[in-house]
Design a protein around this motif. Sequence first.
Motif, PDB file in Angstrom:
ATOM      1  N   CYS A  25       0.569  -7.324   2.445  1.00  0.00           N
ATOM      2  CA  CYS A  25      -0.166  -6.745   1.321  1.00  0.00           C
ATOM      3  C   CYS A  25       0.576  -6.974   0.004  1.00  0.00           C
ATOM      4  CB  CYS A  25      -0.392  -5.254   1.558  1.00  0.00           C
ATOM      5  SG  CYS A  25      -1.497  -4.477   0.346  1.00  0.00           S
ATOM      6  N   THR A  26       1.904  -7.085   0.059  1.00  0.00           N
ATOM      7  CA  THR A  26       2.686  -7.274  -1.174  1.00  0.00           C
ATOM      8  C   THR A  26       2.437  -8.630  -1.814  1.00  0.00           C
ATOM      9  OG1 THR A  26       4.534  -7.973   0.215  1.00  0.00           O
ATOM     10  CG2 THR A  26       4.530  -5.683  -0.524  1.00  0.00           C
TER      11      THR A  26
ATOM     12  N   GLY B 126       0.191  -1.762   3.950  1.00  0.00           N
ATOM     13  CA  GLY B 126       0.698  -1.757   2.585  1.00  0.00           C
ATOM     14  C   GLY B 126       2.044  -1.075   2.521  1.00  0.00           C
TER      15      GLY B 126
ATOM     16  N   VAL C 171      -7.890  -4.907  -1.985  1.00  0.00           N
ATOM     17  CA  VAL C 171      -6.547  -4.488  -2.372  1.00  0.00           C
ATOM     18  C   VAL C 171      -6.713  -3.302  -3.312  1.00  0.00           C
ATOM     19  CG1 VAL C 171      -4.368  -5.128  -3.471  1.00  0.00           C
ATOM     20  CG2 VAL C 171      -5.683  -6.854  -2.228  1.00  0.00           C
TER      21      VAL C 171
ATOM     22  N   TYR D 161      -7.988   5.612  -2.668  1.00  0.00           N
ATOM     23  CA  TYR D 161      -7.829   4.171  -2.893  1.00  0.00           C
ATOM     24  C   TYR D 161      -8.571   3.849  -4.185  1.00  0.00           C
ATOM     25  CZ  TYR D 161      -6.418   4.129   2.019  1.00  0.00           C
ATOM     26  OH  TYR D 161      -5.792   4.380   3.214  1.00  0.00           O
TER      27      TYR D 161
ATOM     28  N   GLN E  45       0.476   0.713  -2.597  1.00  0.00           N
ATOM     29  CA  GLN E  45      -0.607  -0.276  -2.590  1.00  0.00           C
ATOM     30  C   GLN E  45      -1.019  -0.538  -1.153  1.00  0.00           C
ATOM     31  OE1 GLN E  45      -0.682  -3.938  -5.145  1.00  0.00           O
ATOM     32  NE2 GLN E  45      -0.566  -5.020  -3.193  1.00  0.00           N
ATOM     33  N   VAL E  46      -2.325  -0.678  -0.937  1.00  0.00           N
ATOM     34  CA  VAL E  46      -2.825  -0.951   0.410  1.00  0.00           C
ATOM     35  C   VAL E  46      -3.801  -2.124   0.381  1.00  0.00           C
ATOM     36  CG1 VAL E  46      -2.579   1.437   1.180  1.00  0.00           C
ATOM     37  CG2 VAL E  46      -4.745   0.680   0.189  1.00  0.00           C
ATOM     38  N   CYS E  47      -3.948  -2.765   1.550  1.00  0.00           N
ATOM     39  CA  CYS E  47      -4.908  -3.852   1.731  1.00  0.00           C
ATOM     40  C   CYS E  47      -5.767  -3.571   2.958  1.00  0.00           C
ATOM     41  CB  CYS E  47      -4.194  -5.185   1.924  1.00  0.00           C
ATOM     42  SG  CYS E  47      -3.252  -5.757   0.487  1.00  0.00           S
TER      43      CYS E  47
END
Length: 203
Positions: free
Chosen positions: A200-201, A165, A56, A84, A189-191
Amino acid sequence: MRNTRSTAPGAASPARRRNRPRGALLSAVLLACAGLLAPAAAAAPAAAPGPVPDLVCRLDAEVDFSPSLGVLSRQAQVTGYIGYRDCRSPDGAAPELTDIVFHVLGTGRFGALPVPTFSVEGTGTGAWNTGEEGSLYFNGELKKGSPVPERTVTSGPLTGDGINGLQIPVPRFDKIDPNGVAGFDVVGQVCFWNGEKGRCTAY
């Protein structure tokens, strides 16, 4: 003269009146015990755990269009970077990976109908904080509050992982001119997911 008590026909004798509450109490106790011995209702099966991301990360990106995208120019070259940062590994797959900046190259497109849209497609290469090289593919719209453009790790650590994300792209004021928009700053935000993607949240 002897005193005699007459009992009305059909009336219970004192002894029988004393025994009646005891019998009712015994019945209640037996019913309660039967309830305790009854088999318990089957518990609902536990929900299957959802997927857990490999990483994450905080999204920090900048894309630039040349020429500016707008009504006069519907397609342009894309340059910039996708960063990232501050990554963590919920599933423990890659705790050593904390930061990477991909330098990107691709194509930007502008669509006017039904609403103005900006989309990007291309590839990026960069180096993780560990020194390992990596690359990715990206494709999708730059739209506020929308999912990040589709991204897949194509080489290096976590090869094959898909990325999702949420993003907030903001046109850069110094990149707006009469011909359109020449650049965006993007945060979010990214996963990284190995296989099935989750929300992802949630992380």
